[in-house]
Design a protein around this motif. Structure first.
Motif, mmCIF file in Angstrom:
data_model
loop_
_atom_site.group_PDB
_atom_site.id
_atom_site.type_symbol
_atom_site.label_atom_id
_atom_site.label_comp_id
_atom_site.label_asym_id
_atom_site.label_seq_id
_atom_site.Cartn_x
_atom_site.Cartn_y
_atom_site.Cartn_z
ATOM 1 N N UNK A 1 39.549 16.570 -54.672
ATOM 2 C CA UNK A 1 38.632 15.596 -54.077
ATOM 3 C C UNK A 1 39.393 14.567 -53.245
ATOM 4 N N UNK A 2 40.535 14.129 -53.754
ATOM 5 C CA UNK A 2 41.357 13.146 -53.052
ATOM 6 C C UNK A 2 41.852 13.707 -51.724
ATOM 7 N N UNK B 1 38.921 14.055 -44.431
ATOM 8 C CA UNK B 1 37.751 13.454 -43.773
ATOM 9 C C UNK B 1 38.129 12.122 -43.128
ATOM 10 N N UNK B 2 38.833 11.262 -43.869
ATOM 11 C CA UNK B 2 39.237 9.948 -43.336
ATOM 12 C C UNK B 2 40.117 10.099 -42.100
ATOM 13 N N UNK C 1 48.195 10.162 -49.722
ATOM 14 C CA UNK C 1 47.629 10.239 -51.073
ATOM 15 C C UNK C 1 48.656 10.047 -52.186
ATOM 16 N N UNK C 2 49.932 10.269 -51.853
ATOM 17 C CA UNK C 2 50.968 10.215 -52.885
ATOM 18 C C UNK C 2 51.037 11.484 -53.721
ATOM 19 N N UNK D 1 45.461 13.695 -36.734
ATOM 20 C CA UNK D 1 45.626 15.040 -37.306
ATOM 21 C C UNK D 1 45.828 14.980 -38.822
ATOM 22 N N UNK D 2 45.075 15.782 -39.533
ATOM 23 C CA UNK D 2 45.178 15.850 -40.995
ATOM 24 C C UNK D 2 46.189 16.934 -41.345
ATOM 25 N N UNK D 3 47.470 16.567 -41.226
ATOM 26 C CA UNK D 3 48.528 17.535 -41.535
ATOM 27 C C UNK D 3 48.882 17.454 -43.013
ATOM 28 N N UNK D 4 49.525 18.493 -43.501
ATOM 29 C CA UNK D 4 49.948 18.548 -44.908
ATOM 30 C C UNK D 4 50.833 17.344 -45.228
#
Length: 150
Positions: free
Chosen positions: A6-7, A13-14, A31-32, A21-24
């Motif tokens: 979920x995190x 999404x954020x 998120x840590x 870009x939502x990269x790994x």
């Protein structure tokens, strides 16, 4: 208590909403969560069709819409058009119907483009899978020849 999955989804999404870009790597830093755990979460989210891969290691959320309603169009003898969309009914004059058609033109073109794009991706994927299979077969057949030369 939120799960790691979920995190990671919320981070995707954020970042997407911020046009980042939502990269790994970015998700792990944000998120840590360890990158190996992020990778596993991304894989599960993609399998669940909650996100999709834009390119290697970069993801975007799948937009979630309510279920599609049934749509019917009826043309009456006087040119009036009735659109039934779920429980809603629109009654359009001929001019309103033409205007709406013009306004929906971009969506019609997009629909055709998306259908073509999906078909091309399916063919590309099938070609890629066949190529991999052939490469493995060639490597398997060449292996005994290489061993004899040694």
């Amino acid at each position: 208590m939120k799960t790691q999955k979920q995190t990671v989804l919320e981070a995707v999404i954020d970042l997407h909403n911020k046009e980042t870009p939502a990269s790994r790597t970015t998700i792990a830093k944000l998120t840590g969560i360890k990158q190996t755990a992020v990778d596993e979460c991304l894989k599960r989210l993609a399998d669940d069709e909650l996100i999709y891969r834009l390119c290697s290691g970069v993801y975007a959320p799948v937009v979630q819409h309510p279920p599609q309603r049934t749509i019917y169009k009826t043309m009456l003898p006087d040119g009036t058009v009735k659109l039934d969309i779920g429980d809603d009914v629109l009654t359009l004059t001929p001019k309103e119907a033409r205007t709406l058609g013009g306004l929906m033109y971009a969506e019609a073109v997009e629909f055709g483009s998306l259908a073509l794009s999906h078909r091309l991706l399916e063919q590309e994927n099938a070609f890629h899978n066949r190529l991999k299979k052939l490469e493995k077969e060639i490597a398997r057949q060449n292996k005994p020849v290489q061993e004899e030369l040694l």
